[in-house]
Scaffold this motif. Structure first.
Motif, PDB file in Angstrom:
ATOM      1  N   MET A 157       1.456  -6.523  -2.056  1.00 15.78           N
ATOM      2  CA  MET A 157       0.404  -5.657  -1.509  1.00 15.78           C
ATOM      3  C   MET A 157       0.814  -4.189  -1.583  1.00 15.78           C
ATOM      4  N   ALA A 158       2.088  -3.908  -1.291  1.00 16.28           N
ATOM      5  CA  ALA A 158       2.572  -2.530  -1.337  1.00 16.28           C
ATOM      6  C   ALA A 158       2.538  -1.975  -2.755  1.00 16.28           C
ATOM      7  N   ILE A 159       2.927  -2.792  -3.715  1.00 14.10           N
ATOM      8  CA  ILE A 159       2.897  -2.356  -5.114  1.00 14.10           C
ATOM      9  C   ILE A 159       1.474  -1.996  -5.517  1.00 14.10           C
ATOM     10  N   ARG A 160       0.528  -2.814  -5.117  1.00  8.48           N
ATOM     11  CA  ARG A 160      -0.876  -2.563  -5.471  1.00  8.48           C
ATOM     12  C   ARG A 160      -1.461  -1.386  -4.688  1.00  8.48           C
ATOM     13  N   THR A 194      -1.979   6.679   6.848  1.00 10.09           N
ATOM     14  CA  THR A 194      -2.588   6.645   5.511  1.00 10.09           C
ATOM     15  C   THR A 194      -2.019   5.496   4.686  1.00 10.09           C
ATOM     16  N   LEU A 195      -0.688   5.324   4.741  1.00 13.74           N
ATOM     17  CA  LEU A 195      -0.061   4.211   4.020  1.00 13.74           C
ATOM     18  C   LEU A 195      -0.548   2.879   4.572  1.00 13.74           C
ATOM     19  N   ARG A 196      -0.647   2.812   5.878  1.00 17.01           N
ATOM     20  CA  ARG A 196      -1.072   1.555   6.506  1.00 17.01           C
ATOM     21  C   ARG A 196      -2.500   1.193   6.104  1.00 17.01           C
ATOM     22  N   ALA A 197      -3.374   2.180   6.062  1.00 16.51           N
ATOM     23  CA  ALA A 197      -4.762   1.917   5.674  1.00 16.51           C
ATOM     24  C   ALA A 197      -4.841   1.425   4.230  1.00 16.51           C
ATOM     25  N   ALA A 198      -4.045   2.040   3.341  1.00 20.31           N
ATOM     26  CA  ALA A 198      -4.048   1.616   1.935  1.00 20.31           C
ATOM     27  C   ALA A 198      -3.520   0.192   1.802  1.00 20.31           C
ATOM     28  N   PHE A 199      -2.482  -0.137   2.558  1.00 15.54           N
ATOM     29  CA  PHE A 199      -1.901  -1.482   2.534  1.00 15.54           C
ATOM     30  C   PHE A 199      -2.923  -2.506   3.027  1.00 15.54           C
ATOM     31  N   GLU A 200      -3.577  -2.194   4.142  1.00 10.43           N
ATOM     32  CA  GLU A 200      -4.549  -3.128   4.705  1.00 10.43           C
ATOM     33  C   GLU A 200      -5.756  -3.316   3.794  1.00 10.43           C
ATOM     34  N   THR A 201      -6.124  -2.273   3.052  1.00 11.23           N
ATOM     35  CA  THR A 201      -7.227  -2.405   2.094  1.00 11.23           C
ATOM     36  C   THR A 201      -6.877  -3.404   1.000  1.00 11.23           C
ATOM     37  N   GLU A 202      -5.647  -3.358   0.518  1.00 11.56           N
ATOM     38  CA  GLU A 202      -5.231  -4.325  -0.507  1.00 11.56           C
ATOM     39  C   GLU A 202      -5.215  -5.738   0.059  1.00 11.56           C
ATOM     40  N   MET A 203      -4.813  -5.884   1.313  1.00 14.75           N
ATOM     41  CA  MET A 203      -4.850  -7.214   1.934  1.00 14.75           C
ATOM     42  C   MET A 203      -6.280  -7.734   2.023  1.00 14.75           C
ATOM     43  N   GLU A 204      -7.192  -6.854   2.382  1.00 11.78           N
ATOM     44  CA  GLU A 204      -8.599  -7.264   2.498  1.00 11.78           C
ATOM     45  C   GLU A 204      -9.142  -7.758   1.159  1.00 11.78           C
ATOM     46  N   LYS A 205      -8.660  -7.190   0.066  1.00 11.08           N
ATOM     47  CA  LYS A 205      -9.122  -7.610  -1.260  1.00 11.08           C
ATOM     48  C   LYS A 205      -8.728  -9.053  -1.565  1.00 11.08           C
ATOM     49  N   THR A 206      -7.657  -9.516  -0.932  1.00 12.31           N
ATOM     50  CA  THR A 206      -7.215 -10.897  -1.177  1.00 12.31           C
ATOM     51  C   THR A 206      -8.010 -11.899  -0.352  1.00 12.31           C
TER      52      THR A 206
END
Length: 391
Positions: free
Chosen positions: A102-105, A254-266
């Motif tokens: 998730m972090a990489i994405r 900001t990092l946390r929001a980006a990480f959580e967005t990638e999780m939501e995509k899964t």
């Protein structure tokens, strides 16, 4: 000891990756499995009781982490590592490898460079390459049986290879280094200078040996906290990897929001109900069990250290400062990989993790998991000694 870690527990026919998939993984049925990093000890009784209570309730509906769960995690890291985690920093995932993907994405684009320090835990490489990022290797230095970071090479690679993300392994798997605060600070300052986010895999943080202390990367300074994603889990500590629960600390909003967005995509959302029950109980009540299992593992480590020194002088052990994994150098035997496989699997009947799967610099090494009853450990090393003497 209150707990009997000498007990040999039959793990066959439980779906155990370590024991039930020998044939599927191309191994003889009579090998001793010392590869995958879980322990051959039962989890603390308090953890098992919590899982039973949850199961006996009989309803396995959608669940979410409660305040009690969050408090248990926070208290563990406050009392053990001196880091006061804020509840809003916590993101829960089924595992650390999932979090790394998730972090990489979230923090890189296709083609960006992601820095790792090989030889290192092999899913790092897979996550980078499967997500179409470029693997950039800041190889660890290996001198006199000890590993260190090459900071000059790190900064050069970051600037020349368009590196956006650094995957730090702390304590390091497989080489066993427990990075000092000075080393972590120096690496962090390089990343600060060049706008690199640091994802720190600290899953082995509860296993450090002697008088060493694990330093959490995100707790070194406010500046490093702001570029950090700290990956933690009770899975290694309490032997509950199969319950799939991890806690990721991301202080930067900001990092946390980006990480959580990638999780939501899964499509992933809540943790496993039984995993949360086990994790909360472990962090609340598992401290004494951990103290005793560490005492047992230190004696296992002492056995291996002395056995290699006195009876296997052809091999060299990188002294583990942390983790329950031993990294043995077979290179002085001058064997090909096929010859080493024949020695270890064919003759010694051991199933280990071959060093080259950890990337450049791992060739000729083998990783041993020593988290098992002493009788099994002794049997494994006596078998290896016999195979070496009869080769």
């Amino acid at each position: 000891m209150q707990y009997n870690f000498d007990e040999i527990i039959d793990r066959s026919n439980t779906g155990s990756l370590k024991y039930d998939f020998k044939k599927d993984r191309g191994m003889p049925e009579d090998v001793i499995p010392m590869w995958v990093a879980d322990m051959d000890f039962r989890s603390p009784k308090e953890v098992r009781d919590a899982v039973v209570r949850s199961a006996e309730h009989g309803i396995f509906g959608y669940s979410e982490a409660t305040g009690a769960y969050t408090d248990a995690v926070r208290n563990w890291y406050r009392t053990r590592f001196g880091w006061d985690i804020r509840p809003e920093w916590m993101v829960r995932t089924p595992g650390i490898v999932f979090a790394i993907a998730m972090a990489i994405r979230a923090f890189t684009r296709k083609g960006d460079g992601v820095l790792i320090q090989q030889p290192v835990y092999y899913p790092f490489s897979a996550c980078i390459e499967k997500n179409e990022r470029r693997l950039v290797n800041n190889a660890l230095r290996y001198e006199d049986g000890r590993y260190s970071m090459d900071f000059e090479d790190m900064e050069r690679k970051i600037t020349e290879e368009n590196v956006k993300l650094f995957l730090l392994c702390s304590p390091h798997n497989p080489v066993g280094r427990v990075w000092s605060e000075e080393e972590l600070k120096r690496a962090g300052e390089i990343c600060l200078r060049h706008g690199v986010v640091v994802v720190s895999d600290e899953i082995h943080s509860d296993f450090v040996w002697g008088d060493r202390k694990h330093v959490m990367f995100g707790n070194i300074s406010p500046e490093l906290r702001d570029i950090s994603v700290t990956c933690t889990a009770p899975s290694k500590t309490f032997n509950i990897a199969g319950l799939q629960v991890s806690n990721i600390f991301i202080p930067n909003e900001t990092l946390r929001a980006a990480f959580e967005t990638e999780m939501e995509k899964t499509g992933y959302s809540q943790l496993n109900q039984l995993g949360m029950a086990a994790a909360a109980a472990a962090y609340e009540k598992g401290g004494e069990w951990l103290s005793q299992v560490k005492e047992y593992l230190e004696k296992n480590l002492e056995f291996v250290r002395n056995f290699v020194k006195d009876r296997l002088p052809e091999l060299c052990m990188a002294e583990p400062e942390g983790t329950y994994l031993v990294w043995l150098d077979f290179n002085h035997l001058s064997l090909t990989r096929e010859q080493r496989d024949e020695l270890i699997v064919g003759r010694a009947k051991l199933w280990l993790d071959e060093g080259d799967i950890f990337g450049a610099g791992g060739e000729g090494f083998e990783r041993f998991n020593i988290a098992c009853p002493r009788q099994i450990l002794e049997q494994a090393f006596l078998s290896l000694e016999k195979a070496l003497r009869n080769r």
